[in-house]
Design an enzyme around this catalytic site. Structure first.
Site, short mmCIF file in Angstrom:
data_model
loop_
_atom_site.label_atom_id
_atom_site.label_comp_id
_atom_site.label_asym_id
_atom_site.label_seq_id
_atom_site.Cartn_x
_atom_site.Cartn_y
_atom_site.Cartn_z
N LYS A 192 1.02 -1.15 0.69
CA LYS A 192 0.03 0.57 0.05
C LYS A 192 0.54 0.81 -0.31
O LYS A 192 0.42 2.38 -0.51
CB LYS A 192 -1.30 0.46 1.75
N ASP A 247 14.80 -0.53 0.39
CA ASP A 247 15.42 -0.65 2.15
C ASP A 247 17.09 -1.64 1.55
O ASP A 247 17.34 -1.51 0.81
CB ASP A 247 14.71 -1.01 3.16
N ASP A 257 4.38 2.94 6.66
CA ASP A 257 3.79 3.24 7.70
C ASP A 257 4.25 2.14 8.61
O ASP A 257 5.37 1.77 8.22
CB ASP A 257 2.23 2.31 7.90
P1 IMP Z 1 13.24 -3.89 0.56
O1 IMP Z 1 12.53 -5.22 0.72
O2 IMP Z 1 13.98 -4.84 2.24
O3 IMP Z 1 14.11 -3.12 0.30
O4 IMP Z 1 11.76 -3.19 2.19
C1 IMP Z 1 10.47 -2.67 1.16
C2 IMP Z 1 9.28 -2.19 1.81
O5 IMP Z 1 10.05 -2.52 2.89
C3 IMP Z 1 8.82 -1.35 1.91
O6 IMP Z 1 8.46 -1.13 -0.14
C4 IMP Z 1 8.22 -1.07 2.67
O7 IMP Z 1 6.90 -1.38 2.14
C5 IMP Z 1 9.26 -1.25 3.38
N1 IMP Z 1 9.74 -0.24 4.39
C6 IMP Z 1 11.40 -0.01 4.20
N2 IMP Z 1 12.00 0.58 4.99
C7 IMP Z 1 10.53 1.14 6.02
C8 IMP Z 1 10.93 2.08 6.77
O8 IMP Z 1 11.63 2.95 7.53
N3 IMP Z 1 9.46 2.72 7.35
C9 IMP Z 1 8.06 2.14 6.83
N4 IMP Z 1 8.61 0.96 5.73
C10 IMP Z 1 9.66 0.07 5.44
#
Ligand code: IMP
Ligand code: MG
Length: 187
Positions: A55, A115, A171
């Site tokens: 979302k 992230d 969120d």
């Molecule tokens: P990744 O797979 O670790 O790159 O994470 C991606 C997803 O994690 C993002 O699309 C967000 O939904 C969530 N996410 C990563 N970092 C944050 C943050 O600092 N705050 C909130 N959601 C996060």
């Protein structure tokens, strides 16, 4: 903490978990206008499918689409990568798939934050396998130094420090998505 920028979000103003506002609403909106211009030039004469990752990317897709001066379509996917905590689960699962057939389309994946890059790496590979003409990524926020080499993000809004942030779609346990700015979340 810049209290001034929280005005207009009265419910959040006294929330002790909200730390520094790292991106004010106006700063975000200016950047989106810039991204929209560049994307409009790059895809000039083509039709573009924006794929929002639900979302979190909802607000970003809505604003970015209006900043792109081209005929765009949208579609949405939902993947699960985080539960109700601030740590990645390491598992990416498609919870809602696209309705659109990607064959021959120029696809731009729109993500609010990258992230570990795990979610995005998975999504790029998954959508590339569907015979799209091109698959590129536009991320509003990229956490500094967190991504594996080889992850190609064509359009980046802001590089931010690797801290947990909320607001503008982001969120913690479904809260704070509707803040118009991005703030640090304090555990
Ligand atoms: P990744 O797979 O670790 O790159 O994470 C991606 C997803 O994690 C993002 O699309 C967000 O939904 C969530 N996410 C990563 N970092 C944050 C943050 O600092 N705050 C909130 N959601 C996060
Ligand atoms: Mg997301």
């Amino acid at each position: 903490m810049n209290l001034n920028s929280k005005s207009g979000s009265n419910w959040a103003e006294s929330d002790p978990s909200l730390g520094e506002v790292i991106l004010e609403a106006s700063v975000i909106q200016n950047k989106i206008r810039e991204l929209g211009k560049v994307i409009s030039q790059d895809y000039s004469g083509r039709s573009l499918l924006l794929v929002g990752v639900l979302k979190g990317a909802l607000l970003f897709v809505a604003d970015l689409a209006r900043a792109i001066d081209l005929a765009v379509e949208f579609d949405f996917m939902a993947v699960s990568s985080y539960g109700v905590t601030t740590k990645t689960s390491g598992v990416v699962r498609i919870v809602k798939d696209l309705d659109t057939d990607l064959t021959g389309k120029d696809v731009l994946i729109v993500e609010e934050i990258v992230d570990s890059g795990l979610t995005l790496s998975y999504l790029v590979r998954n959508l590339q396998a569907r015979n799209a003409r091109s698959v590129q990524v536009c991320a509003l926020l990229v956490k500094d130094g967190m991504q594996p080499p080889g992850l190609d993000i064509a359009y980046t809004g802001f590089v931010i420090p690797p801290v947990f942030v909320v607001g503008y779609g982001l969120d913690l346990a479904e809260k704070y998505r509707n803040l118009p700015y991005v703030a640090v979340y304090k555990d």
